[in-house]
Design an enzyme around this catalytic site. Structure first.
Site, mmCIF file in Angstrom:
data_model
loop_
_atom_site.group_PDB
_atom_site.id
_atom_site.type_symbol
_atom_site.label_atom_id
_atom_site.label_comp_id
_atom_site.label_asym_id
_atom_site.label_seq_id
_atom_site.Cartn_x
_atom_site.Cartn_y
_atom_site.Cartn_z
ATOM 1 N N SER A 238 0.952 -0.820 0.048
ATOM 2 C CA SER A 238 -0.032 -0.059 -0.020
ATOM 3 C C SER A 238 1.025 1.618 -0.096
ATOM 4 C CB SER A 238 -1.051 0.162 0.852
ATOM 5 O OG SER A 238 -0.230 0.397 2.025
ATOM 6 N N LYS A 239 0.047 2.658 0.059
ATOM 7 C CA LYS A 239 1.183 3.735 -0.308
ATOM 8 C C LYS A 239 2.393 3.357 0.946
ATOM 9 C CE LYS A 239 0.671 7.594 -2.073
ATOM 10 N NZ LYS A 239 1.312 7.483 -4.047
#
Ligand code: GLU
Length: 467
Positions: A238-239
């Site tokens: 994820s980010k």
């Protein structure tokens, strides 16, 4: 063997992320390796979340990666008629039926099933009612009540799904729009896709898709579900694990070839080889060596690989990519001999093209600024004389070569009694404005005789003004 036809079907609700790019790459490599076909399809039926910007961003990232497609992009939203034709066929052949059950009814069926300790499902009420289509009916697939559906998978081996776990699922909504699994199968069938490599987050859909293939009397494609890409902490990528979008990596100065090399190693191996050129990958890629365990994204490894690819390329090739990053710094350069000479001096010391572009700026500038600290430290009055000597000697050189420059410096060292460092550092500041640069000789050669002289003269005037 039939021509291998693979596909990449992104949903355009965001940029092309690392996981998606890896899936695209596996399918593309397999098509290229087998001299097959690679088809691009945009799965945009979720019209609320699909955007044109996302489509553009995905195409741009694929193009940057050099993942080219032989057909498409097809858009699912342009293909509703094709889906509906197939749905009609399924109803006509008795493999699907219209269902008028309301949402409340279906909910209570689910509750009943739950109460009996069964899977919460639709109970097949309209299966044999032979209803006709109305504005309130959906179409459901008649799925087998018993037995198992086996997903044969080239990566994971066989996985069996109990048919009792799969209810008569909806393949067309009451508004006439085909559901996702139906659209995917009809697309894959009508596009003659025979090999599907995708993330294992889609494995849950595969038994349903197999049942649709069977209902349509069609042959199954080869499936391979690859494990997800995880962050170093083993959580799904994820980010917070760093940049997610492939486009960002381009802007951060990664080479597409390095990115591809990195992506392929997230789930595929060839012995212990780590470094692959693109054509090498096309030659060696296979489905047999797709791994079963999840791979972890490691930004440092990507960076190290990028440095290796930067070193492996010719200055000319690098020039093509560097211009973009130079332009971002306000320098409109050409991929000419000057730029290529500059690149040669920076290649061994640049991990990214952004780093390289920043380090290259001083070569292009007409006016360089002297870093205050560097000037204070190295531009002492006595330096003026030494720089003047060097400048005059360089100006007198007929052949501006490494050998002649080296001799020239030797002579100056002898005359002045100064060590190389004592000469090199002020000279470096005079030429670059800072104390960090490639080696003196390679830098002077790349800059060229004329520019070197101009810069030295300016630095001399600057030092004179300080006195
Ligand atoms: N559209 C799906 C996605 O973006 C891919 C579906 C498939 O590969 O079958 O995840």
């Amino acid at each position: 063997m039939d021509t291998i036809i693979t596909r990449f079907p992104p949903s355009p609700s965001g940029y092309l992320h690392i996981g998606g790019a890896r899936t695209a790459l596996f399918n593309w490599l397999y098509a290229r390796k087998t001299k097959g076909k690679f088809i691009l399809r945009i799965e945009d039926t979720d019209e609320a979340r699909s955007t044109k910007e996302s489509v553009d961003a995905i195409l741009e990232s694929l193009e940057w990666l050099g993942i080219d497609w032989d057909e498409g992009p097809y858009f699912q939203t342009h293909r509703y008629d094709i889906y509906n034709d197939h749905i009609e066929k399924l109803v006509a052949s008795g493999h699907a039926y219209h269902c008028s059950c309301t949402a409340e009814e279906v909910n209570s069926m689910r509750e009943d099933a739950k109460a009996k300790g069964k899977n919460p499902q639709y109970n097949g009420k309209c299966r044999n009612r032979n209803l006709s289509r109305t504005d309130n009916t959906v179409v459901r697939l008649k799925t087998p009540a018993t037995g198992v559906t086996i997903v044969e998978d080239v990566v994971k081996g066989n996985t069996a799904f109990g048919n009792a776990e799969i209810d008569d699922f909806i393949i067309q909504r009451s508004n006439g729009v085909a559901m996702y699994n139906l659209a995917v199968v009809v697309d894959d069938l009508t596009m003659n896709i025979n090999t599907i490599i995708r993330g294992d987050d889609h494995l849950v859909n595969t038994p349903k898709q197999i049942l649709i293939y069977q209902a349509l009397g069609a042959e199954l494609p080869v499936f391979g579900h690859v494990p997800m890409v995880l962050g170093a902490d083993k959580a799904r990528l994820s980010k917070r694990h760093g940049a997610m979008s492939v486009g960002e990596y381009k802007n951060m100065g990664f080479l597409a070839d390095a990115m591809i090399n990195y992506l392929v190693r997230l789930g595929w191996s060839h012995g212990d080889q780590e470094f692959f050129e693109r054509r090498d990958l096309i030659e060696k890629f296979d489905l047999e060596h797709l791994g079963r365990s999840a791979s972890m994204f490691d930004a440092d490894k990507l960076l190290a690989l990028n440095a290796k690819h930067i070193q492996a390329k010719s200055p000319k090739e690098l020039g093509e990519h560097l211009l973009f990053h130079l332009s971002a710094l306000g320098i409109e350069a050409q991929n000419d001999a000057f730029t290529q000479a500059i690149i040669e001096t920076l290649q061994p010391r640049s991990k990214t093209l952004v780093e390289m572009a920043k380090a290259a700026v001083f070569y292009y500038k007409d006016e360089i600024e002297f870093d205050q600290k560097a000037a204070d430290k190295f531009f002492k009055p006595e330096i003026e004389q030494m720089l003047t000597k060097i400048c005059d000697a360089i100006e007198a050189l007929c052949d501006y070569t490494q050998e002649n420059l080296e001799n020239l410096f030797k002579q100056i060292m002898e005359e002045t009694g100064l060590g190389f460092g004592k000469i090199a550092q002020p000279l470096r500041v005079a030429i670059t404005g800072t104390t960090v640069s490639p080696g003196i000789f390679e830098m002077l050669l790349a800059l060229g005789q004329k520019k070197t002289i101009q810069r030295l003269r300016k630095a001399i005037i600057f030092i004179q003004a300080l006195a």
